[in-house]
Write a protein that holds these residues in place. Sequence first.
Motif, PDB file in Angstrom:
ATOM      1  N   THR A  23       0.710  -1.180   0.022  1.00 38.72           N
ATOM      2  CA  THR A  23       0.036  -0.005   0.176  1.00 38.72           C
ATOM      3  C   THR A  23       0.933   1.371   0.055  1.00 38.72           C
ATOM      4  OG1 THR A  23      -1.892  -1.140   1.077  1.00 38.72           O
ATOM      5  CG2 THR A  23      -1.660   1.250   1.055  1.00 38.72           C
ATOM      6  N   PRO A  24       1.786   1.481   0.819  1.00 40.76           N
ATOM      7  CA  PRO A  24       2.599   2.584   0.966  1.00 40.76           C
ATOM      8  C   PRO A  24       3.413   2.669  -0.444  1.00 40.76           C
ATOM      9  CG  PRO A  24       3.427   1.114   2.609  1.00 40.76           C
ATOM     10  CD  PRO A  24       2.377   0.674   1.984  1.00 40.76           C
ATOM     11  N   ILE A  25       3.888   1.559  -0.914  1.00 38.80           N
ATOM     12  CA  ILE A  25       4.503   1.747  -2.265  1.00 38.80           C
ATOM     13  C   ILE A  25       3.700   2.492  -3.308  1.00 38.80           C
ATOM     14  CG2 ILE A  25       5.587   0.374  -4.097  1.00 38.80           C
ATOM     15  CD1 ILE A  25       6.556  -1.658  -1.915  1.00 38.80           C
ATOM     16  N   ALA A  26       2.356   1.926  -3.348  1.00 34.41           N
ATOM     17  CA  ALA A  26       1.371   2.398  -4.232  1.00 34.41           C
ATOM     18  C   ALA A  26       1.135   3.931  -4.112  1.00 34.41           C
ATOM     19  CB  ALA A  26       0.340   1.560  -4.237  1.00 34.41           C
ATOM     20  N   LEU A  27       1.092   4.199  -2.880  1.00 34.34           N
ATOM     21  CA  LEU A  27       0.940   5.637  -2.512  1.00 34.34           C
ATOM     22  C   LEU A  27       2.143   6.536  -2.810  1.00 34.34           C
ATOM     23  CD1 LEU A  27      -0.855   5.277   0.859  1.00 34.34           C
ATOM     24  CD2 LEU A  27      -1.954   5.831  -1.415  1.00 34.34           C
ATOM     25  N   PHE A  28       3.150   6.165  -2.857  1.00 33.66           N
ATOM     26  CA  PHE A  28       4.347   6.671  -3.107  1.00 33.66           C
ATOM     27  C   PHE A  28       4.590   6.977  -4.548  1.00 33.66           C
ATOM     28  CE2 PHE A  28       8.852   7.478  -4.275  1.00 33.66           C
ATOM     29  CZ  PHE A  28       9.348   8.142  -3.144  1.00 33.66           C
ATOM     30  N   ILE A  29       4.253   6.045  -5.362  1.00 34.01           N
ATOM     31  CA  ILE A  29       4.216   6.119  -6.837  1.00 34.01           C
ATOM     32  C   ILE A  29       3.253   7.170  -7.282  1.00 34.01           C
ATOM     33  CG2 ILE A  29       3.635   5.015  -8.882  1.00 34.01           C
ATOM     34  CD1 ILE A  29       4.633   2.247  -7.650  1.00 34.01           C
TER      35      ILE A  29
END
Length: 227
Positions: free
Chosen positions: A82-88
């Motif tokens: 989830t935080p990876i997707a939000l960072f992207i």
Amino acid sequence: MEGLLRQVDAYCERTDFTYWSEPVNALTNAAFLLAAWIMWRRLRGAGLPLAGAMCALLALIGIGSFLFHTHATIWGGIADTTPIALFILLYVFAASRDFWGLKTPWALAVTAGFIPYAALMVPLFRSLPFFGVSAAYWPVPLLIAAYAAGLRRRAPDTARGLALGAAALCLSLTFRTLDEPLCAAIPLGTHFLWHLLNGLMLGWMIEVYRRHMLVRRRPGAPSGRDG
């Protein structure tokens, strides 16, 4: 709820479902926390809230990945991705608004466009022999490279920085992909190198944004919004 608690054995280092079955994979998530801390300090007083949010998400990536590599559950996987997707998504917005100078509504539209872009590209990468394991991630360096190519005249230093980031992500994805194929030869696996290189790469991407924004503030630089 039971589905979220289901355990997953996805990496070479893991041999059972005890908490510390992936010690190297778990502990190398410190790379994300270190990168977030370094960039947080470098941003002090810069007045760049979007970059600060990137640092917070970078730290959450490290925490989420640690939870996944210790608990090895579906909910841990969600905490990881989830935080990876939000960072992207946040970086796409920041790059569209501040690298390209798009107005906020257009930058939001481009950010939303990442979702259908990924939906089209992920199955394509999944169909390829080597790329399938990390198909969800390969569209990202491709997009970064496209931004780098497009910015090479408008903001050459930023373009070079993005190109380096894309190259570093390709290298880290290669190690992520080789984790299982090389497991017999390297029982530790290679996934931990994905963590180390990705921590470096994501910290670098924040630095690219920071440098771009500081250059824009110099006297005589084109005016624009500061993130």
